[in-house]
Design a protein around this motif. Sequence first.
Motif, PDB file in Angstrom:
ATOM      1  N   GLY A   1      42.148 -64.409  24.891  1.00 16.17           N
ATOM      2  CA  GLY A   1      41.235 -63.282  24.785  1.00 16.17           C
ATOM      3  C   GLY A   1      41.710 -62.145  23.907  1.00 16.17           C
ATOM      4  O   GLY A   1      40.970 -61.182  23.692  1.00 16.17           O
ATOM      5  N   GLY A   2      42.937 -62.225  23.414  1.00 16.01           N
ATOM      6  CA  GLY A   2      43.423 -61.155  22.561  1.00 16.01           C
ATOM      7  C   GLY A   2      42.773 -61.164  21.197  1.00 16.01           C
ATOM      8  O   GLY A   2      41.972 -62.057  20.881  1.00 16.01           O
ATOM      9  N   GLY A   3      43.104 -60.186  20.390  1.00 18.32           N
ATOM     10  CA  GLY A   3      42.554 -60.111  19.043  1.00 18.32           C
ATOM     11  C   GLY A   3      42.789 -58.757  18.419  1.00 18.32           C
ATOM     12  O   GLY A   3      43.559 -57.940  18.947  1.00 18.32           O
ATOM     13  N   LEU A   4      42.133 -58.536  17.282  1.00 25.73           N
ATOM     14  CA  LEU A   4      42.226 -57.270  16.557  1.00 25.73           C
ATOM     15  C   LEU A   4      40.987 -56.442  16.874  1.00 25.73           C
ATOM     16  O   LEU A   4      39.867 -56.928  16.741  1.00 25.73           O
ATOM     17  CB  LEU A   4      42.317 -57.535  15.058  1.00 25.73           C
ATOM     18  CG  LEU A   4      42.262 -56.319  14.128  1.00 25.73           C
ATOM     19  CD1 LEU A   4      43.458 -55.399  14.384  1.00 25.73           C
ATOM     20  CD2 LEU A   4      42.226 -56.770  12.678  1.00 25.73           C
ATOM     21  N   VAL A   5      41.191 -55.200  17.275  1.00 26.11           N
ATOM     22  CA  VAL A   5      40.075 -54.337  17.653  1.00 26.11           C
ATOM     23  C   VAL A   5      40.360 -52.929  17.144  1.00 26.11           C
ATOM     24  O   VAL A   5      41.522 -52.543  16.997  1.00 26.11           O
ATOM     25  CB  VAL A   5      39.868 -54.363  19.183  1.00 26.11           C
ATOM     26  CG1 VAL A   5      41.062 -53.784  19.908  1.00 26.11           C
ATOM     27  CG2 VAL A   5      38.586 -53.671  19.586  1.00 26.11           C
TER      28      VAL A   5
ATOM     29  N   TRP B   1      57.100 -68.110  31.745  1.00 22.61           N
ATOM     30  CA  TRP B   1      56.059 -67.254  31.203  1.00 22.61           C
ATOM     31  C   TRP B   1      55.175 -68.060  30.262  1.00 22.61           C
ATOM     32  O   TRP B   1      55.616 -69.027  29.647  1.00 22.61           O
ATOM     33  CB  TRP B   1      56.676 -66.093  30.437  1.00 22.61           C
ATOM     34  CG  TRP B   1      57.380 -65.116  31.312  1.00 22.61           C
ATOM     35  CD1 TRP B   1      58.665 -65.205  31.767  1.00 22.61           C
ATOM     36  CD2 TRP B   1      56.838 -63.912  31.863  1.00 22.61           C
ATOM     37  NE1 TRP B   1      58.952 -64.126  32.565  1.00 22.61           N
ATOM     38  CE2 TRP B   1      57.855 -63.309  32.635  1.00 22.61           C
ATOM     39  CE3 TRP B   1      55.604 -63.263  31.774  1.00 22.61           C
ATOM     40  CZ2 TRP B   1      57.670 -62.110  33.321  1.00 22.61           C
ATOM     41  CZ3 TRP B   1      55.412 -62.066  32.449  1.00 22.61           C
ATOM     42  CH2 TRP B   1      56.442 -61.496  33.216  1.00 22.61           C
ATOM     43  N   GLY B   2      53.924 -67.670  30.146  1.00 26.12           N
ATOM     44  CA  GLY B   2      53.055 -68.283  29.157  1.00 26.12           C
ATOM     45  C   GLY B   2      53.365 -67.775  27.765  1.00 26.12           C
ATOM     46  O   GLY B   2      54.314 -67.001  27.566  1.00 26.12           O
ATOM     47  N   GLN B   3      52.576 -68.201  26.801  1.00 24.26           N
ATOM     48  CA  GLN B   3      52.778 -67.781  25.408  1.00 24.26           C
ATOM     49  C   GLN B   3      52.303 -66.353  25.164  1.00 24.26           C
ATOM     50  O   GLN B   3      52.722 -65.721  24.196  1.00 24.26           O
ATOM     51  CB  GLN B   3      52.016 -68.717  24.457  1.00 24.26           C
ATOM     52  CG  GLN B   3      52.525 -70.139  24.455  1.00 24.26           C
ATOM     53  CD  GLN B   3      53.923 -70.220  23.864  1.00 24.26           C
ATOM     54  OE1 GLN B   3      54.233 -69.571  22.869  1.00 24.26           O
ATOM     55  NE2 GLN B   3      54.783 -71.002  24.490  1.00 24.26           N
ATOM     56  N   GLY B   4      51.465 -65.864  26.046  1.00 22.49           N
ATOM     57  CA  GLY B   4      50.927 -64.526  25.853  1.00 22.49           C
ATOM     58  C   GLY B   4      49.762 -64.531  24.883  1.00 22.49           C
ATOM     59  O   GLY B   4      49.464 -65.540  24.228  1.00 22.49           O
ATOM     60  N   THR B   5      49.099 -63.400  24.781  1.00 20.87           N
ATOM     61  CA  THR B   5      48.003 -63.238  23.829  1.00 20.87           C
ATOM     62  C   THR B   5      48.163 -61.893  23.133  1.00 20.87           C
ATOM     63  O   THR B   5      48.407 -60.872  23.776  1.00 20.87           O
ATOM     64  CB  THR B   5      46.633 -63.371  24.542  1.00 20.87           C
ATOM     65  OG1 THR B   5      45.583 -63.355  23.585  1.00 20.87           O
ATOM     66  CG2 THR B   5      46.395 -62.280  25.574  1.00 20.87           C
ATOM     67  N   GLN B   6      48.068 -61.914  21.807  1.00 21.49           N
ATOM     68  CA  GLN B   6      48.330 -60.719  21.000  1.00 21.49           C
ATOM     69  C   GLN B   6      47.121 -59.793  20.989  1.00 21.49           C
ATOM     70  O   GLN B   6      45.997 -60.229  20.705  1.00 21.49           O
ATOM     71  CB  GLN B   6      48.673 -61.122  19.569  1.00 21.49           C
ATOM     72  CG  GLN B   6      48.854 -59.949  18.611  1.00 21.49           C
ATOM     73  CD  GLN B   6      50.120 -59.171  18.851  1.00 21.49           C
ATOM     74  OE1 GLN B   6      51.203 -59.748  18.957  1.00 21.49           O
ATOM     75  NE2 GLN B   6      50.015 -57.841  18.936  1.00 21.49           N
ATOM     76  N   VAL B   7      47.358 -58.537  21.278  1.00 26.85           N
ATOM     77  CA  VAL B   7      46.336 -57.498  21.160  1.00 26.85           C
ATOM     78  C   VAL B   7      46.810 -56.503  20.106  1.00 26.85           C
ATOM     79  O   VAL B   7      47.916 -55.975  20.205  1.00 26.85           O
ATOM     80  CB  VAL B   7      46.111 -56.781  22.506  1.00 26.85           C
ATOM     81  CG1 VAL B   7      45.202 -55.570  22.323  1.00 26.85           C
ATOM     82  CG2 VAL B   7      45.520 -57.740  23.527  1.00 26.85           C
ATOM     83  N   THR B   8      45.974 -56.284  19.107  1.00 28.34           N
ATOM     84  CA  THR B   8      46.296 -55.329  18.055  1.00 28.34           C
ATOM     85  C   THR B   8      45.158 -54.329  17.941  1.00 28.34           C
ATOM     86  O   THR B   8      44.006 -54.711  17.773  1.00 28.34           O
ATOM     87  CB  THR B   8      46.502 -56.024  16.705  1.00 28.34           C
ATOM     88  OG1 THR B   8      47.527 -57.020  16.843  1.00 28.34           O
ATOM     89  CG2 THR B   8      46.915 -55.025  15.642  1.00 28.34           C
ATOM     90  N   VAL B   9      45.486 -53.048  18.057  1.00 32.24           N
ATOM     91  CA  VAL B   9      44.484 -51.985  17.986  1.00 32.24           C
ATOM     92  C   VAL B   9      44.753 -51.168  16.731  1.00 32.24           C
ATOM     93  O   VAL B   9      45.834 -50.587  16.578  1.00 32.24           O
ATOM     94  CB  VAL B   9      44.533 -51.088  19.228  1.00 32.24           C
ATOM     95  CG1 VAL B   9      43.403 -50.054  19.167  1.00 32.24           C
ATOM     96  CG2 VAL B   9      44.436 -51.916  20.503  1.00 32.24           C
ATOM     97  N   SER B  10      43.768 -51.136  15.855  1.00 32.70           N
ATOM     98  CA  SER B  10      43.921 -50.380  14.605  1.00 32.70           C
ATOM     99  C   SER B  10      43.399 -48.962  14.775  1.00 32.70           C
ATOM    100  O   SER B  10      42.437 -48.717  15.506  1.00 32.70           O
ATOM    101  CB  SER B  10      43.184 -51.084  13.474  1.00 32.70           C
ATOM    102  OG  SER B  10      41.801 -51.119  13.755  1.00 32.70           O
ATOM    103  N   SER B  11      44.021 -48.035  14.066  1.00 35.97           N
ATOM    104  CA  SER B  11      43.619 -46.624  14.178  1.00 35.97           C
ATOM    105  C   SER B  11      42.542 -46.269  13.181  1.00 35.97           C
ATOM    106  O   SER B  11      42.199 -47.057  12.306  1.00 35.97           O
ATOM    107  CB  SER B  11      44.828 -45.728  13.965  1.00 35.97           C
ATOM    108  OG  SER B  11      45.421 -46.010  12.726  1.00 35.97           O
TER     109      SER B  11
END
Length: 121
Positions: free
Chosen positions: A8-12, A111-121
């Motif tokens: 569910g992660g992503g760039l937002v 632990w799982g691999q995780g999911t990357q969340v990136t928030v741009s300014s």
Amino acid sequence: QGRVVESGGGLVQFGGSLRLSCTVSSDSFSVYDMGWYRQAPGKQRELVATITNGRGTSYASSVKGRFTISKDDAKKTVHLQMNSLEPEDTAIYYCNAAPLRVGERGPFGSWGQGTQVTVSS
């Protein structure tokens, strides 16, 4: 033991929303209090949200009022609804039993691999 898979992660953009999901393949899932953790570059992993098996919730002060954790025992899933995202929320997000000390793997083996969340300014 079991297996943990986050998604569910992503760039937002700043102020946006994301909903993370975590599926745990373990018959003992419902026994544990569960949490979402995050690790930003150069920083230690931190616990940001916890849900008990009685559905009580708690949050780190940095995310309180913006993030909501929920749990579905039947589907063995944990969700994290993240609103009003800020660049400081940029990190890899993981779920696991909570709380875990640094270095602990938890009851699901790893632990799982995780999911990357990136928030741009």
